[in-house]
Write a protein that holds these residues in place. Structure first.
Motif, short mmCIF file in Angstrom:
data_model
loop_
_atom_site.label_atom_id
_atom_site.label_comp_id
_atom_site.label_asym_id
_atom_site.label_seq_id
_atom_site.Cartn_x
_atom_site.Cartn_y
_atom_site.Cartn_z
N HIS A 16 15.33 -24.76 7.06
CA HIS A 16 16.72 -25.18 6.95
C HIS A 16 16.94 -26.54 7.61
O HIS A 16 16.31 -26.87 8.61
N ASP A 17 17.87 -27.31 7.07
CA ASP A 17 18.27 -28.56 7.70
C ASP A 17 19.13 -28.26 8.91
O ASP A 17 19.83 -27.24 8.97
N ILE A 35 22.54 -25.48 5.76
CA ILE A 35 22.42 -26.31 6.95
C ILE A 35 22.98 -25.56 8.15
O ILE A 35 24.01 -24.88 8.05
N SER A 77 12.25 -29.83 7.19
CA SER A 77 13.64 -29.75 7.63
C SER A 77 14.14 -31.12 8.08
O SER A 77 13.43 -31.84 8.78
N LYS A 78 15.35 -31.46 7.68
CA LYS A 78 15.97 -32.69 8.16
C LYS A 78 16.73 -32.40 9.45
O LYS A 78 17.45 -31.40 9.54
#
Length: 392
Positions: free
Chosen positions: A116-117, A94, A142-143
């Motif tokens: 990637h978050d 992250i 991705s969050k």
């Protein structure tokens, strides 16, 4: 919960420092694998010695060389290219973007492209390029986990709630350091008084943005992109105590709110530990029975014109939010440097926005070009104001 590897941009700033507190408090859950920082090389040295990261990015080449000599086992980079290399490393889970300003945009976009978050404390990323960021995150999976206390509050109360059941969002605002002053009382306010925020401990740029209410305007635009909510359904209320961080209203009239102490570590920790709420070390006391009362007031958009202008540029879209943000970044810096008055910040932003013209369908590159052009124009206007001030 498995060990999460964290990349941190803005490590020596207010949010970055508090993020490091969270990481240090949970060594079994979080590992700092790399970070970027501005000019505070002394603090950067402390972080390296404490966390032993693999890669560090300095804002300046001189600091990069110094760290490379002092810590030869660590990859040492610099500048905007260094930020891109930082987020392009594959071995992290992250990215926490705690950089202040739009410089955080392109590395965040690159991290999203790589899947990637993102723990996002850099609201300018969505203000300038929200459509691009949200679309790319949807493509890669991705969050985007909000770290601003207001957006983190909304994000938390939305858990388990269907989007179609939400009528509106309500963002709370402390009002900043000048919330009790009338506009005529703002003519000669000082930087020291502007930075005396009544509730939160933040960096100088964001604290000043709170005084002008630009910060809340940026948060409205950010909320629009994060939660896919029309601007007319995003409300702002003055809440002096900063106890209720934000609320949502459901279609049946139910209001769900997130409450807590004024402690940025809570939203930072939730973003890093998502979807878990893990134990907070050295938790701030919070007892509703000790609060005499809570106050909520309608925002006066005449008193706070920058909030009104943010709604306008948000609805216009395209490059307008970028103009608003770029003009503010330059004007905010100029006030902190003693070049202009407090009210000149508003005047410069307004002049830039109303002087901007564009066509529909602006690409990201065109928006970034608009950003750069705006910064140059506003800097020129500031030079003129400074000259007039010196000659008066």
């Amino acid at each position: 919960m498995t060990l999460k590897k964290i990349m941190l941009m803005g490590a020596t700033g207010s949010v970055g420092t508090q993020a490091l507190d969270v990481i240090a408090a949970h060594p079994d859950l979080f590992e700092l694998v790399g970070f970027a920082y501005g000019d505070n090389i002394a603090k950067a040295r402390e972080i390296i010695e404490k966390f032993s990261p693999k890669i560090v990015v300095s804002a300046s080449d001189a600091n990069q060389v110094e760290l490379a000599q002092a810590f030869p086992e660590i990859e040492s980079l610099s500048g905007s290219d260094g930020l891109i290399e930082l987020v392009s490393v594959s071995d992290y889970d992250i990215l926490l973007n705690a950089i202040v300003g739009s410089v955080g945009l392109l590395p965040t976009l690159e991290a999203i492209k790589l899947g990637h978050d993102i723990a996002l404390a850099n609201k300018e990323t969505l203000v300038v390029a929200g459509d691009t960021i949200i679309a790319e995150a949807a493509r890669t999976g991705s969050k985007i986990l909000p770290v601003d206390s207001e957006h983190a509050a909304i994000f938390q109360v939305l858990q388990g709630v269907k989007r179609k059941d939400v009528r509106s969002l309500t963002i709370t605002a402390s009002g900043g350091s000048f919330r009790d002053k009338k506009r005529e009382e703002l003519v000669d306010v000082t930087l020291e008084s502007a930075l005396a925020h009544p509730n939160w401990s933040m960096g100088a740029k964001i604290t000043l943005d709170s005084a002008t209410m630009v910060n809340k305007g940026l948060e409205v635009i950010e909320a629009h992109h994060l939660f896919d909510m029309p601007y007319d359904d995003i409300h702002v209320v003055m809440h002096r105590e900063s106890v209720v961080h934000s609320m949502i209203t459901l279609n049946d009239g139910a209001v769900l709110a997130q409450l807590g102490a004024s402690d940025m570590r809570e939203p930072i920790q939730y973003a890093l530990a998502y979807p878990r709420h893990i134990t907070m070390q050295n938790e701030k006391d919070f007892d509703l029975t000790e609060l005499a009362s809570l106050h909520f007031e309608k925002m006066d958009l005449v008193r706070f014109p920058m909030l009104d202008l943010a709604y306008r540029v948000g609805k216009l879209g395209g490059g307008y939010p970028a103009v608003y943000n770029a003009a503010n970044e330059v004007a905010n810096r100029a006030f902190r440097d003693g070049k202009i008055s407090f009210l000149a910040i508003e005047q410069l932003i307004t002049r830039a926005v109303f002087g901007h013209m564009e066509f529909d369908g602006q690409s990201l590159q065109q928006i970034l070009a608009t950003d750069a052009k705006t910064r140059k124009k506003v800097a020129t206007w500031i030079d003129t104001l400074s000259s007039e001030k010196a000659n008066s």
